[in-house]
Design a protein around this motif. Structure first.
Motif, mmCIF file in Angstrom:
data_model
loop_
_atom_site.group_PDB
_atom_site.id
_atom_site.type_symbol
_atom_site.label_atom_id
_atom_site.label_comp_id
_atom_site.label_asym_id
_atom_site.label_seq_id
_atom_site.Cartn_x
_atom_site.Cartn_y
_atom_site.Cartn_z
ATOM 1 N N ASN A 3 -6.401 5.901 4.541
ATOM 2 C CA ASN A 3 -5.780 5.225 3.452
ATOM 3 C C ASN A 3 -4.310 5.230 3.743
ATOM 4 O OD1 ASN A 3 -7.824 4.628 1.731
ATOM 5 N ND2 ASN A 3 -8.051 6.866 1.290
ATOM 6 N N TYR A 4 -3.601 4.218 2.970
ATOM 7 C CA TYR A 4 -2.238 4.399 3.214
ATOM 8 C C TYR A 4 -1.422 3.719 2.077
ATOM 9 C CZ TYR A 4 2.350 2.344 4.970
ATOM 10 O OH TYR A 4 3.650 2.160 5.105
ATOM 11 N N ASN A 5 -0.700 4.505 1.569
ATOM 12 C CA ASN A 5 0.034 4.078 0.074
ATOM 13 C C ASN A 5 1.463 3.975 0.546
ATOM 14 O OD1 ASN A 5 -2.199 4.364 -1.544
ATOM 15 N ND2 ASN A 5 -2.048 6.382 -1.375
ATOM 16 N N LEU A 6 2.143 2.986 -0.083
ATOM 17 C CA LEU A 6 3.596 2.532 0.037
ATOM 18 C C LEU A 6 3.876 2.228 -1.013
ATOM 19 C CD1 LEU A 6 6.196 2.789 1.895
ATOM 20 C CD2 LEU A 6 5.481 0.241 2.633
ATOM 21 N N GLY A 7 4.390 3.163 -2.343
ATOM 22 C CA GLY A 7 4.867 2.936 -3.457
ATOM 23 C C GLY A 7 3.581 2.023 -4.245
ATOM 24 N N ALA A 8 3.798 0.684 -4.686
ATOM 25 C CA ALA A 8 3.100 0.145 -5.312
ATOM 26 C C ALA A 8 1.722 -0.706 -4.745
ATOM 27 C CB ALA A 8 3.810 -1.236 -6.176
ATOM 28 N N LEU A 9 1.881 -0.252 -3.262
ATOM 29 C CA LEU A 9 0.824 -0.979 -2.388
ATOM 30 C C LEU A 9 0.050 0.045 -1.883
ATOM 31 C CD1 LEU A 9 -0.431 -3.461 -0.805
ATOM 32 C CD2 LEU A 9 0.984 -2.716 0.855
ATOM 33 N N ALA A 10 -1.304 0.221 -1.998
ATOM 34 C CA ALA A 10 -2.402 0.835 -1.440
ATOM 35 C C ALA A 10 -3.351 0.097 -0.536
ATOM 36 C CB ALA A 10 -2.947 1.735 -2.593
ATOM 37 N N LEU A 11 -3.565 0.649 0.668
ATOM 38 C CA LEU A 11 -4.145 -0.025 1.610
ATOM 39 C C LEU A 11 -5.511 1.070 2.021
ATOM 40 C CD1 LEU A 11 -1.871 -2.019 3.672
ATOM 41 C CD2 LEU A 11 -3.308 -2.875 1.909
ATOM 42 N N GLY A 12 -6.651 0.513 2.703
ATOM 43 C CA GLY A 12 -7.504 1.466 3.038
ATOM 44 C C GLY A 12 -8.666 0.844 3.858
ATOM 45 N N ALA A 13 -9.110 1.439 4.786
ATOM 46 C CA ALA A 13 -10.263 0.946 5.716
ATOM 47 C C ALA A 13 -11.059 2.018 5.944
ATOM 48 C CB ALA A 13 -9.524 0.435 7.051
ATOM 49 N N GLY A 14 -12.522 1.709 6.247
ATOM 50 C CA GLY A 14 -13.198 2.645 6.730
ATOM 51 C C GLY A 14 -14.524 2.038 7.106
ATOM 52 N N TYR A 15 -15.268 2.841 8.271
ATOM 53 C CA TYR A 15 -16.193 2.258 9.004
ATOM 54 C C TYR A 15 -17.349 3.459 9.048
ATOM 55 C CZ TYR A 15 -18.854 1.071 13.462
ATOM 56 O OH TYR A 15 -19.794 0.428 14.225
ATOM 57 N N GLY B 64 -15.332 -1.723 5.894
ATOM 58 C CA GLY B 64 -14.716 -1.904 4.665
ATOM 59 C C GLY B 64 -13.209 -1.904 4.563
ATOM 60 N N LEU B 65 -12.473 -2.972 4.095
ATOM 61 C CA LEU B 65 -11.111 -3.091 4.003
ATOM 62 C C LEU B 65 -10.809 -3.208 2.376
ATOM 63 C CD1 LEU B 65 -10.485 -5.575 6.622
ATOM 64 C CD2 LEU B 65 -10.265 -3.197 6.925
ATOM 65 N N ARG B 66 -9.595 -2.733 1.894
ATOM 66 C CA ARG B 66 -9.276 -2.660 0.684
ATOM 67 C C ARG B 66 -7.685 -2.464 0.351
ATOM 68 N NH1 ARG B 66 -6.783 1.430 -1.919
ATOM 69 N NH2 ARG B 66 -6.932 3.593 -0.914
ATOM 70 N N ALA B 67 -7.333 -3.297 -0.773
ATOM 71 C CA ALA B 67 -5.951 -3.371 -0.900
ATOM 72 C C ALA B 67 -5.930 -3.432 -2.496
ATOM 73 C CB ALA B 67 -5.309 -4.706 -0.448
ATOM 74 N N LEU B 68 -4.838 -2.792 -2.965
ATOM 75 C CA LEU B 68 -4.364 -2.723 -4.320
ATOM 76 C C LEU B 68 -2.879 -2.808 -4.599
ATOM 77 C CD1 LEU B 68 -6.056 -1.690 -7.222
ATOM 78 C CD2 LEU B 68 -5.102 0.376 -6.838
ATOM 79 N N TYR B 69 -2.468 -3.505 -5.574
ATOM 80 C CA TYR B 69 -1.103 -3.872 -5.809
ATOM 81 C C TYR B 69 -0.888 -3.484 -7.310
ATOM 82 C CZ TYR B 69 3.850 -5.412 -5.269
ATOM 83 O OH TYR B 69 5.149 -5.570 -5.393
ATOM 84 N N THR B 70 0.301 -2.774 -7.402
ATOM 85 C CA THR B 70 0.648 -2.685 -8.986
ATOM 86 C C THR B 70 2.013 -2.893 -9.215
ATOM 87 O OG1 THR B 70 -0.646 -0.435 -8.979
ATOM 88 C CG2 THR B 70 1.177 -0.884 -10.787
ATOM 89 N N PHE B 71 2.093 -4.051 -10.276
ATOM 90 C CA PHE B 71 3.412 -4.333 -10.473
ATOM 91 C C PHE B 71 3.473 -4.659 -12.042
ATOM 92 C CE2 PHE B 71 0.350 -7.834 -9.865
ATOM 93 C CZ PHE B 71 0.697 -8.680 -10.768
ATOM 94 N N GLY B 72 4.412 -3.404 -12.391
ATOM 95 C CA GLY B 72 4.879 -3.452 -14.013
ATOM 96 C C GLY B 72 3.282 -2.915 -14.779
ATOM 97 N N GLN B 73 2.838 -3.806 -15.660
ATOM 98 C CA GLN B 73 1.609 -3.187 -16.162
ATOM 99 C C GLN B 73 0.436 -3.820 -15.674
ATOM 100 O OE1 GLN B 73 3.725 -4.647 -19.950
ATOM 101 N NE2 GLN B 73 2.603 -3.099 -20.854
ATOM 102 N N PHE B 74 0.557 -4.466 -14.612
ATOM 103 C CA PHE B 74 -0.494 -5.198 -14.073
ATOM 104 C C PHE B 74 -1.014 -4.405 -12.568
ATOM 105 C CE2 PHE B 74 1.279 -8.565 -16.494
ATOM 106 C CZ PHE B 74 0.360 -9.250 -17.104
ATOM 107 N N VAL B 75 -2.350 -4.619 -12.432
ATOM 108 C CA VAL B 75 -2.957 -4.153 -11.150
ATOM 109 C C VAL B 75 -3.784 -5.143 -10.697
ATOM 110 C CG1 VAL B 75 -4.023 -2.315 -10.086
ATOM 111 C CG2 VAL B 75 -2.840 -1.726 -11.972
ATOM 112 N N VAL B 76 -3.871 -5.428 -9.375
ATOM 113 C CA VAL B 76 -4.541 -6.308 -8.896
ATOM 114 C C VAL B 76 -5.194 -5.624 -7.533
ATOM 115 C CG1 VAL B 76 -3.797 -8.475 -9.593
ATOM 116 C CG2 VAL B 76 -2.843 -7.521 -7.666
ATOM 117 N N GLY B 77 -6.328 -5.978 -7.373
ATOM 118 C CA GLY B 77 -7.081 -5.487 -6.036
ATOM 119 C C GLY B 77 -8.349 -6.234 -5.418
ATOM 120 N N GLY B 78 -8.464 -5.757 -4.674
ATOM 121 C CA GLY B 78 -9.664 -6.606 -3.852
ATOM 122 C C GLY B 78 -10.385 -5.755 -2.662
#
Length: 136
Positions: free
Chosen positions: A1-13, A23-37
């Motif tokens: 896992n890697y977190n840099l402020g509003a960005l969170a990334l992850g990978a697993g095997y 598996g690969l994942r990403a999450l980004y927070t901006f203000g009141q919104f969060v998007v990820g996949g």
């Protein structure tokens, strides 16, 4: 896992015998919104291979959280028509930092040979849920 402020990334095997999963994942927070996949690749000895993904979003205002997501499990390469798509709408209300009440609706649309959340192939599935979650 890697977190840099509003960005969170992850990978697993993982690998068990000849069955592999990436598996690969990403999450980004901006203000009141969060998007990820996320993206997931399965390679299994019997079923074959497939790709899966999920996209999610949330809007947070005050103690309320509104959630929406959609996921897709593609067909296994050795099992025709084994894909499914899931949609979820949810709401959380935070009573405190550790306690929330929630409600959600989810729907799974199975292809003719898929059995996600059901016992008979090709059957679709819907559910409503309400509850309280407390973290100890």
């Amino acid at each position: 896992n890697y977190n840099l402020g509003a960005l969170a990334l992850g990978a697993g095997y993982s690998q068990v015998d000849d069955d592999k999963q990436l598996g690969l994942r990403a999450l980004y927070t901006f203000g009141q919104f969060v998007v990820g996949g996320y993206y997931q690749r399965n390679d299994e000895n019997v079923a074959g291979s497939r790709n899966n993904f999920r996209l999610a979003g949330a809007y947070n205002v005050g103690a309320s959280e509104f959630h929406v997501n959609v996921g897709r499990a593609n067909s296994w390469s050795n099992r025709a028509d084994s894909a499914a798509t899931q949609f979820t709408l949810g709401y959380n209300y935070n009573l405190s930092k550790r306690t929330k009440v929630y409600g959600y609706y989810t729907r799974v649309n199975n292809d003719s040979n898929a059995v996600y959340s059901v016992s008979a192939p090709g059957t679709d599935f819907s559910s409503f849920a309400v509850g309280v979650r407390h973290n100890f």
